[in-house]
Design a protein around this motif. Structure first.
Motif, PDB file in Angstrom:
ATOM      1  N   GLN A 186       0.843  -1.192   0.000  1.00  0.00           N
ATOM      2  CA  GLN A 186       0.000   0.000   0.000  1.00  0.00           C
ATOM      3  C   GLN A 186       0.885   1.250   0.000  1.00  0.00           C
ATOM      4  OE1 GLN A 186      -3.904   0.465   0.592  1.00  0.00           O
ATOM      5  NE2 GLN A 186      -3.282  -1.095  -0.886  1.00  0.00           N
ATOM      6  N   THR A 187       0.294   2.389  -0.389  1.00  0.00           N
ATOM      7  CA  THR A 187       0.984   3.679  -0.366  1.00  0.00           C
ATOM      8  C   THR A 187       0.463   4.499   0.804  1.00  0.00           C
ATOM      9  OG1 THR A 187       1.236   3.653  -2.771  1.00  0.00           O
ATOM     10  CG2 THR A 187       1.467   5.780  -1.665  1.00  0.00           C
ATOM     11  N   THR A 188       1.360   5.084   1.585  1.00  0.00           N
ATOM     12  CA  THR A 188       0.935   5.855   2.747  1.00  0.00           C
ATOM     13  C   THR A 188       0.124   7.081   2.339  1.00  0.00           C
ATOM     14  OG1 THR A 188       3.038   7.076   2.772  1.00  0.00           O
ATOM     15  CG2 THR A 188       2.872   5.130   4.181  1.00  0.00           C
ATOM     16  N   ASP A 189      -0.912   7.386   3.123  1.00  0.00           N
ATOM     17  CA  ASP A 189      -1.766   8.536   2.856  1.00  0.00           C
ATOM     18  C   ASP A 189      -1.166   9.797   3.480  1.00  0.00           C
ATOM     19  OD1 ASP A 189      -2.309   8.416   5.593  1.00  0.00           O
ATOM     20  OD2 ASP A 189      -4.306   7.561   5.326  1.00  0.00           O
ATOM     21  N   SER A 190      -1.938  10.871   3.533  1.00  0.00           N
ATOM     22  CA  SER A 190      -1.432  12.143   4.051  1.00  0.00           C
ATOM     23  C   SER A 190      -1.064  12.073   5.527  1.00  0.00           C
ATOM     24  CB  SER A 190      -2.468  13.245   3.829  1.00  0.00           C
ATOM     25  OG  SER A 190      -3.690  12.927   4.483  1.00  0.00           O
ATOM     26  N   ASN A 191      -1.570  11.064   6.220  1.00  0.00           N
ATOM     27  CA  ASN A 191      -1.235  10.852   7.630  1.00  0.00           C
ATOM     28  C   ASN A 191      -0.093   9.867   7.807  1.00  0.00           C
ATOM     29  OD1 ASN A 191      -3.343  12.548   8.711  1.00  0.00           O
ATOM     30  ND2 ASN A 191      -4.794  10.927   8.129  1.00  0.00           N
ATOM     31  N   GLY A 192       0.501   9.456   6.689  1.00  0.00           N
ATOM     32  CA  GLY A 192       1.590   8.481   6.752  1.00  0.00           C
ATOM     33  C   GLY A 192       1.123   7.068   7.043  1.00  0.00           C
ATOM     34  N   GLN A 193      -0.158   6.791   6.819  1.00  0.00           N
ATOM     35  CA  GLN A 193      -0.733   5.516   7.231  1.00  0.00           C
ATOM     36  C   GLN A 193      -1.072   4.604   6.056  1.00  0.00           C
ATOM     37  OE1 GLN A 193      -4.122   6.518   9.666  1.00  0.00           O
ATOM     38  NE2 GLN A 193      -2.860   6.891  11.480  1.00  0.00           N
ATOM     39  N   VAL A 194      -0.947   3.327   6.315  1.00  0.00           N
ATOM     40  CA  VAL A 194      -1.493   2.274   5.455  1.00  0.00           C
ATOM     41  C   VAL A 194      -2.287   1.333   6.345  1.00  0.00           C
ATOM     42  CG1 VAL A 194       0.286   2.343   3.660  1.00  0.00           C
ATOM     43  CG2 VAL A 194       0.631   0.900   5.685  1.00  0.00           C
ATOM     44  N   THR A 195      -3.318   0.724   5.785  1.00  0.00           N
ATOM     45  CA  THR A 195      -4.130  -0.230   6.535  1.00  0.00           C
ATOM     46  C   THR A 195      -4.325  -1.490   5.711  1.00  0.00           C
ATOM     47  OG1 THR A 195      -5.318   1.559   7.665  1.00  0.00           O
ATOM     48  CG2 THR A 195      -6.330  -0.632   7.709  1.00  0.00           C
ATOM     49  N   PHE A 196      -4.059  -2.625   6.328  1.00  0.00           N
ATOM     50  CA  PHE A 196      -4.220  -3.916   5.678  1.00  0.00           C
ATOM     51  C   PHE A 196      -5.268  -4.744   6.422  1.00  0.00           C
ATOM     52  CE2 PHE A 196       0.087  -2.621   4.604  1.00  0.00           C
ATOM     53  CZ  PHE A 196       0.185  -2.949   3.258  1.00  0.00           C
TER      54      PHE A 196
END
Length: 244
Positions: A140-150
């Motif tokens: 996954q690519t990190t979002d604006s919050n630096g997060q990825v969720t699996f």
């Protein structure tokens, strides 16, 4: 490679292979689903790394994803049964007061409920062969919050290692920034205790303090927070700092 991690990789190769043969010898038969045990809620967790510490660099092997760019997906379950788990990973920049890092590539992979990895098998390291499937691997690519969720399942375990998740962080252009691993809290009331090693139980389990990757993480930088239950599913969260 740093001397510490070089020695770790040597130890894994020399000591873990015979044990892995035993741990991974079960047939792919009955794996409990989320409805097969009780619903004790677990709230005990680890840390979310608020001290802006660089995540330790760990070995990528022995079961890294062959072609991670082929598995851009948030749901990595791929039909494997087990207790449902979501994993939220936040990547921060230790060169900038641990500000969130957007646009990075994050790969994760882990074993199934029986301790087996996809893309490997038929060897002394893992007797059961899953060479032609790709479960429990994703990018996954990190979002604006630096997060990825699996979306995944709670990992099982195999001899010589504590329960863990592998993580590899890259820049958007594919430059490697960090290879590390995530540990799970242990003890009464934790998710690990509730899952109880799935069908294998925790007999012969290697705990974090004896694990050749996590034993030197006295600050708990690699220790996730895990909440939830076997009936409702588990939620893992961790913040990992990388120098970017």
């Amino acid at each position: 490679m740093e001397r510490k991690h070089f020695l770790k990789s040597l130890l894994m190769g020399a000591a873990a292979a015979p044990a892995l043969l035993t741990a991974c010898s079960k047939e792919d038969s009955v794996t409990p689903s989320t409805a097969t045990t009780g619903g004790t809620t677990t709230t005990t967790g680890g840390t979310t790394s608020s001290s802006c510490t660089v995540a330790p660099t760990e070995t990528e092997g022995p079961f890294p994803t062959h072609t991670p760019s082929s598995y851009v997906r948030s749901n990595i379950t791929d039909g494997r049964t087990g207790y449902a788990m979501t994993a939220k990973i936040t990547i921060t920049n230790t060169n900038n007061s641990c500000a969130a890092l957007a646009g990075l590539l994050v790969d994760i992979w882990h074993c199934d409920a029986e301790g087996n990895y996809s893309e490997y098998g038929g060897t002394a390291m893992q007797s059961t062969s899953y060479t032609n499937v790709h479960f429990l691997r994703g990018r996954q690519t990190t979002d604006s919050n630096g997060q990825v969720t699996f979306t995944s399942i709670f990992p099982g375990w195999y001899s010589g290692r504590a329960t863990h998740i592998h993580v590899h962080v890259y820049t958007a252009s594919g430059t490697s920034l960090k290879v590390t691993q995530i540990a799970f809290p242990e003890g009464t009331g934790t998710a690990l205790a509730a899952v109880n090693g799935y069908a294998k139980t925790l007999s012969g389990y290697t705990y974090n303090k004896s694990d050749n990757v996590f034993s030197d993480d006295s600050a708990g930088v690699q220790l996730a927070t895990v909440t939830g239950s076997t009936t409702a599913g588990f939620a893992l969260s961790i913040s990992l700092g990388v120098p970017a």
